[in-house]
Design an enzyme around this catalytic site. Sequence first.
Site, short mmCIF file in Angstrom:
data_model
loop_
_atom_site.label_atom_id
_atom_site.label_comp_id
_atom_site.label_asym_id
_atom_site.label_seq_id
_atom_site.Cartn_x
_atom_site.Cartn_y
_atom_site.Cartn_z
CD GLU A 106 -70.39 31.87 14.58
OE1 GLU A 106 -70.78 31.16 13.62
OE2 GLU A 106 -71.16 32.41 15.40
CB CYS A 120 -68.99 38.81 14.27
SG CYS A 120 -69.01 39.74 15.83
CG HIS A 169 -70.65 35.20 17.67
ND1 HIS A 169 -71.02 34.91 16.38
CD2 HIS A 169 -70.58 36.57 17.74
CE1 HIS A 169 -71.16 36.06 15.70
NE2 HIS A 169 -70.90 37.06 16.50
N1 PCA Z 1 -70.67 41.51 17.60
C1 PCA Z 1 -71.13 41.93 16.31
C2 PCA Z 1 -70.08 42.87 15.80
C3 PCA Z 1 -69.27 43.25 16.99
C4 PCA Z 1 -69.63 42.28 18.03
O1 PCA Z 1 -69.08 42.15 19.13
C5 PCA Z 1 -71.45 40.76 15.38
O2 PCA Z 1 -71.88 39.70 15.88
O3 PCA Z 1 -71.32 40.88 14.15
#
Ligand code: PCA
Length: 210
Positions: free
Chosen positions: A84, A147, A171
């Site tokens: 990200e 996130c 991610h």
């Molecule tokens: N994914 C979520 C929040 C916690 C997680 O593991 C997200 O992509 O915001």
Amino acid sequence: MTNSSNPRVMITGFQPFDQDTINPSWMAVDALPAQIEGANLTKIELPVQWFTTLTVLEQAIEQQQPDILMLVGLAAGRDKISLERVGINLCEASIPDNAGVTLADTPIFPEGPTAYFSTLPYRKMKAALDEAGIPAKYSFTAGAFLCNHVLYGSLHLAATRYPQMKVIFVHVPSIPQMAKEGVPVMELETISKALEICLKTAVTDWKEHH
Ligand code: PCA
């Protein structure tokens, strides 16, 4: 043995959220070795709760003063490791957090800028993942749920109080145990390997600059 020429490294995953009973982000972090390239890892499992998670994270940052902070979360539906590149100053999601709270149009830090760019060496990380044959890409949105919340929050803390701290959010896809029709998966071992490669890259890069 850790010595002064090693960076302080912190890595986080998340608790399960929404309908899931597991979250591969924490499972993959938990499976990492205790040290990478001589640097000790501090591993933290973050709650999926607006603002509470930032309090937990900030306490850990204050205590550990990390040089490298790698945040990890699940992005169900993505088929690659996503590095990200951007965090935005917004809380907005269609699902509630684990305390049942649903937010929209809410800034994370009202006095903060609209967005921050990630500061760990994503280009070198991507090259290392490519080299290892692990599917990876850059992403320019971490969404506006938890996130993004910890990515923006950490970058704001770095910008205002912890200038030594470099940050990225990674991610990861779902894992086979969570398989739902049409949702791509990646093996947990591959995800953990990917995180190890990213951390190794960040530590090596840090050492080159210190
Ligand atoms: N994914 C979520 C929040 C916690 C997680 O593991 C997200 O992509 O915001």
